[in-house]
Motif scaffolding. Structure first.
Motif, PDB file in Angstrom:
ATOM      1  N   ASN A 142       0.847  -1.198   0.000  1.00  0.00           N
ATOM      2  CA  ASN A 142       0.000   0.000   0.000  1.00  0.00           C
ATOM      3  C   ASN A 142       0.882   1.248   0.000  1.00  0.00           C
ATOM      4  O   ASN A 142       1.708   1.431   0.893  1.00  0.00           O
ATOM      5  N   VAL A 143       0.716   2.076  -1.019  1.00  0.00           N
ATOM      6  CA  VAL A 143       1.462   3.338  -1.082  1.00  0.00           C
ATOM      7  C   VAL A 143       0.877   4.289  -0.043  1.00  0.00           C
ATOM      8  O   VAL A 143      -0.290   4.699  -0.153  1.00  0.00           O
ATOM      9  N   GLN A 144       1.671   4.637   0.935  1.00  0.00           N
ATOM     10  CA  GLN A 144       1.214   5.562   1.970  1.00  0.00           C
ATOM     11  C   GLN A 144       1.207   6.994   1.415  1.00  0.00           C
ATOM     12  O   GLN A 144       1.964   7.320   0.489  1.00  0.00           O
ATOM     13  N   PRO A 145       0.371   7.878   1.963  1.00  0.00           N
ATOM     14  CA  PRO A 145       0.312   9.247   1.466  1.00  0.00           C
ATOM     15  C   PRO A 145       1.676   9.944   1.403  1.00  0.00           C
ATOM     16  O   PRO A 145       1.990  10.613   0.409  1.00  0.00           O
ATOM     17  N   ASN A 167     -10.175   3.307   0.828  1.00  0.00           N
ATOM     18  CA  ASN A 167      -9.944   3.961   2.115  1.00  0.00           C
ATOM     19  C   ASN A 167     -10.003   5.476   1.921  1.00  0.00           C
ATOM     20  O   ASN A 167      -9.048   6.099   1.466  1.00  0.00           O
ATOM     21  N   LEU A 168     -11.132   6.068   2.266  1.00  0.00           N
ATOM     22  CA  LEU A 168     -11.327   7.492   2.028  1.00  0.00           C
ATOM     23  C   LEU A 168     -10.471   8.361   2.944  1.00  0.00           C
ATOM     24  O   LEU A 168     -10.130   9.496   2.590  1.00  0.00           O
ATOM     25  N   LYS A 169     -10.089   7.849   4.100  1.00  0.00           N
ATOM     26  CA  LYS A 169      -9.161   8.580   4.971  1.00  0.00           C
ATOM     27  C   LYS A 169      -7.808   8.718   4.266  1.00  0.00           C
ATOM     28  O   LYS A 169      -7.204   9.789   4.257  1.00  0.00           O
ATOM     29  N   GLN A 170      -7.362   7.643   3.658  1.00  0.00           N
ATOM     30  CA  GLN A 170      -6.098   7.684   2.924  1.00  0.00           C
ATOM     31  C   GLN A 170      -6.195   8.613   1.716  1.00  0.00           C
ATOM     32  O   GLN A 170      -5.277   9.390   1.442  1.00  0.00           O
ATOM     33  N   VAL A 171      -7.305   8.532   0.989  1.00  0.00           N
ATOM     34  CA  VAL A 171      -7.531   9.412  -0.158  1.00  0.00           C
ATOM     35  C   VAL A 171      -7.439  10.874   0.277  1.00  0.00           C
ATOM     36  O   VAL A 171      -6.780  11.695  -0.364  1.00  0.00           O
ATOM     37  N   SER A 172      -8.104  11.209   1.380  1.00  0.00           N
ATOM     38  CA  SER A 172      -8.102  12.578   1.883  1.00  0.00           C
ATOM     39  C   SER A 172      -6.681  13.036   2.216  1.00  0.00           C
ATOM     40  O   SER A 172      -6.276  14.155   1.870  1.00  0.00           O
ATOM     41  N   SER A 186     -10.305   7.472  -8.708  1.00  0.00           N
ATOM     42  CA  SER A 186     -10.766   6.298  -7.978  1.00  0.00           C
ATOM     43  C   SER A 186     -10.480   5.037  -8.786  1.00  0.00           C
ATOM     44  O   SER A 186     -10.692   5.005  -9.997  1.00  0.00           O
ATOM     45  N   GLY A 187     -10.017   4.010  -8.097  1.00  0.00           N
ATOM     46  CA  GLY A 187      -9.873   2.701  -8.732  1.00  0.00           C
ATOM     47  C   GLY A 187     -10.867   1.728  -8.165  1.00  0.00           C
ATOM     48  O   GLY A 187     -10.716   0.511  -8.281  1.00  0.00           O
ATOM     49  N   ASP A 188     -11.900   2.256  -7.545  1.00  0.00           N
ATOM     50  CA  ASP A 188     -12.893   1.449  -6.829  1.00  0.00           C
ATOM     51  C   ASP A 188     -14.271   2.023  -7.139  1.00  0.00           C
ATOM     52  O   ASP A 188     -14.631   3.095  -6.657  1.00  0.00           O
ATOM     53  N   ASP A 189     -15.041   1.327  -7.953  1.00  0.00           N
ATOM     54  CA  ASP A 189     -16.331   1.851  -8.421  1.00  0.00           C
ATOM     55  C   ASP A 189     -17.309   2.174  -7.293  1.00  0.00           C
ATOM     56  O   ASP A 189     -18.207   2.984  -7.468  1.00  0.00           O
ATOM     57  N   THR A 191     -16.675   3.741  -4.542  1.00  0.00           N
ATOM     58  CA  THR A 191     -16.370   4.961  -3.782  1.00  0.00           C
ATOM     59  C   THR A 191     -16.127   6.184  -4.665  1.00  0.00           C
ATOM     60  O   THR A 191     -15.553   7.167  -4.206  1.00  0.00           O
ATOM     61  N   VAL A 192     -16.562   6.149  -5.898  1.00  0.00           N
ATOM     62  CA  VAL A 192     -16.303   7.274  -6.805  1.00  0.00           C
ATOM     63  C   VAL A 192     -16.932   8.568  -6.286  1.00  0.00           C
ATOM     64  O   VAL A 192     -16.266   9.607  -6.217  1.00  0.00           O
ATOM     65  N   LEU A 193     -18.194   8.509  -5.930  1.00  0.00           N
ATOM     66  CA  LEU A 193     -18.896   9.735  -5.519  1.00  0.00           C
ATOM     67  C   LEU A 193     -18.273  10.368  -4.270  1.00  0.00           C
ATOM     68  O   LEU A 193     -17.981  11.577  -4.282  1.00  0.00           O
ATOM     69  N   PRO A 194     -18.038   9.621  -3.194  1.00  0.00           N
ATOM     70  CA  PRO A 194     -17.378  10.266  -2.048  1.00  0.00           C
ATOM     71  C   PRO A 194     -15.953  10.727  -2.356  1.00  0.00           C
ATOM     72  O   PRO A 194     -15.510  11.747  -1.819  1.00  0.00           O
ATOM     73  N   LEU A 195     -15.254  10.030  -3.233  1.00  0.00           N
ATOM     74  CA  LEU A 195     -13.907  10.471  -3.620  1.00  0.00           C
ATOM     75  C   LEU A 195     -13.973  11.813  -4.348  1.00  0.00           C
ATOM     76  O   LEU A 195     -13.151  12.698  -4.114  1.00  0.00           O
ATOM     77  N   LEU A 196     -14.956  11.983  -5.213  1.00  0.00           N
ATOM     78  CA  LEU A 196     -15.134  13.269  -5.898  1.00  0.00           C
ATOM     79  C   LEU A 196     -15.400  14.377  -4.879  1.00  0.00           C
ATOM     80  O   LEU A 196     -14.887  15.492  -5.010  1.00  0.00           O
ATOM     81  N   ALA A 197     -16.166  14.052  -3.855  1.00  0.00           N
ATOM     82  CA  ALA A 197     -16.484  15.047  -2.833  1.00  0.00           C
ATOM     83  C   ALA A 197     -15.246  15.500  -2.071  1.00  0.00           C
ATOM     84  O   ALA A 197     -15.173  16.633  -1.592  1.00  0.00           O
ATOM     85  N   LEU A 198     -14.247  14.627  -1.989  1.00  0.00           N
ATOM     86  CA  LEU A 198     -12.997  14.965  -1.300  1.00  0.00           C
ATOM     87  C   LEU A 198     -12.051  15.791  -2.167  1.00  0.00           C
ATOM     88  O   LEU A 198     -11.046  16.302  -1.674  1.00  0.00           O
ATOM     89  N   GLY A 199     -12.372  15.876  -3.471  1.00  0.00           N
ATOM     90  CA  GLY A 199     -11.508  16.623  -4.379  1.00  0.00           C
ATOM     91  C   GLY A 199     -10.895  15.779  -5.472  1.00  0.00           C
ATOM     92  O   GLY A 199      -9.993  16.234  -6.181  1.00  0.00           O
ATOM     93  N   GLY A 200     -11.381  14.539  -5.616  1.00  0.00           N
ATOM     94  CA  GLY A 200     -10.900  13.673  -6.687  1.00  0.00           C
ATOM     95  C   GLY A 200     -11.333  14.182  -8.047  1.00  0.00           C
ATOM     96  O   GLY A 200     -12.257  14.995  -8.165  1.00  0.00           O
ATOM     97  N   CYS A 201     -10.650  13.703  -9.101  1.00  0.00           N
ATOM     98  CA  CYS A 201     -10.946  14.208 -10.447  1.00  0.00           C
ATOM     99  C   CYS A 201     -11.676  13.190 -11.318  1.00  0.00           C
ATOM    100  O   CYS A 201     -12.057  13.522 -12.439  1.00  0.00           O
ATOM    101  N   GLY A 202     -11.883  11.951 -10.819  1.00  0.00           N
ATOM    102  CA  GLY A 202     -12.598  10.988 -11.647  1.00  0.00           C
ATOM    103  C   GLY A 202     -12.335   9.561 -11.231  1.00  0.00           C
ATOM    104  O   GLY A 202     -11.999   9.285 -10.075  1.00  0.00           O
ATOM    105  N   VAL A 203     -12.465   8.657 -12.194  1.00  0.00           N
ATOM    106  CA  VAL A 203     -12.390   7.229 -11.908  1.00  0.00           C
ATOM    107  C   VAL A 203     -11.831   6.466 -13.108  1.00  0.00           C
ATOM    108  O   VAL A 203     -12.066   6.847 -14.254  1.00  0.00           O
ATOM    109  N   ILE A 204     -11.080   5.430 -12.820  1.00  0.00           N
ATOM    110  CA  ILE A 204     -10.761   4.408 -13.823  1.00  0.00           C
ATOM    111  C   ILE A 204     -11.643   3.231 -13.461  1.00  0.00           C
ATOM    112  O   ILE A 204     -11.431   2.558 -12.450  1.00  0.00           O
TER     113      ILE A 204
END
Length: 302
Positions: A142-145, A167-172, A186-189, A191-204
């Motif tokens: 696991n790549v740590q922040p 892990n949305l804590k790690q994403v944040s 996001s690489g996890d279908d 959690t795309v929506l909450p990842l976007l809410a944190l400032g993510g740019c999209g999903v694979i």
């Protein structure tokens, strides 16, 4: 930002043990027609682990040629062998890909310093925008922040990460350390929506192989501030998300694409066809979700 919105991690169609170029081109065209924002050939979903180097290069070339610049192509080119990753990334650049998706070395379990050295060595040999792929469930690492920030700081070509920990804590923490200009995909279908809410740019995405318009639509709705529509699409896709991960990816998604008549239901060992019970459950969800009708199913399975 170069890699933004919904990118499909494409299945690789096979026929009689060979790459089915005709089916692959038609599938790519359908994805673009449905409004997908970008395409990822030779990822995990594309069974890259069982492609020869020649096939790997050919799949990327076919994708780039069919796309003709209409959407970005982010080509999978990673390996646990740094020299091999350099070679595959060179193939991707020569084929005209817009960027390279590089999995962290699996099995080797390198230290943080080793990860920095790995990505730096690749970028030194092949200068292309790089997205790091962090998927501990497949790599045992696991790549740590803080490590991701160290990679970003040492390797200017690294422009983003595909985060598949769920892990949305790690994403944040990653976004906090790497900044909002760093592309968090996001690489996890699920959690795309909450990842976007944190400032993510999209999903694979895996699901967008089957529902490209819905996944792309959710990302667009969120970007436009239409949270209600984004939430509605999230829940619309949820049953299919569960069904497509009822067995090891990409077995269910390739089965789903074959049910839609877009490829044969052909895998390479050690992957095998779905078990009858999970296959039946997937079929039921696809019919209920409206991505498949009984006539299409009958034609595809005839």
């Amino acid at each position: 930002m170069q890699f933004k919105g919904a990118f499909s991690a494409l299945v690789t169609p096979f026929r009689n043990g060979e790459i089915d170029e005709e089916a692959f081109r038609a599938f790519i065209e359908w994805q673009i027609e449905q409004g997908i924002d970008g395409l990822v050939p030779c990822g995990t979903t594309g069974e890259s682990a069982t492609l020869t180097h020649a096939e790997h290069g050919r799949v990327i070339k076919i994708c780039v040629d069919q796309v003709k610049g209409r959407v970005p192509v982010l080509a999978g080119s990673g390996s646990n062998n740094t020299l091999e990753a350099i070679e595959l990334t060179r193939y991707a650049k020569e084929a005209g890909a817009d960027g390279a998706l590089l999995i962290t070395p699996y099995y080797n379990k390198p230290t943080p310093a080793g990860l920095v050295a790995h990505f730096k060595a690749i970028a030194t040999e092949v200068s292309i925008p790089i997205v790091v792929y962090n998927v501990p469930g497949r790599t045992a690492l696991n790549v740590q922040p803080a490590t991701l920030k160290a990679i970003k700081d040492a390797v200017p070509e690294v422009v983003g990460v595909k985060e598949a920990t769920g892990n949305l804590k790690q994403v944040s923490e990653m976004i906090e350390l790497c900044g909002e200009d760093f592309c968090m995909l996001s690489g996890d279908d699920f959690t795309v929506l909450p990842l976007l809410a944190l400032g993510g740019c999209g999903v694979i995405s895996v699901v967008s192989n089957v529902m490209p318009a819905a996944m792309s639509g959710m990302c667009k709705a969120f970007a436009e501030g239409d949270i209600a529509t984004a939430r509605k699409l999230h829940y619309h896709m949820a049953p299919l998300c569960r069904a497509l991960f009822s067995e090891t990816n990409p077995i269910p998604v390739k089965t789903a694409v074959s049910m839609m008549g877009m490829c044969t239901e052909e895998f390479r060992l050690p992957l095998v066809p779905m078990q009858p019970d999970t296959r039946a459950a997937l079929e039921k969800v696809m019919l209920e979700s409206g991505v498949l009708n009984t006539e299409e199913l009958a034609e595809a399975t005839a």
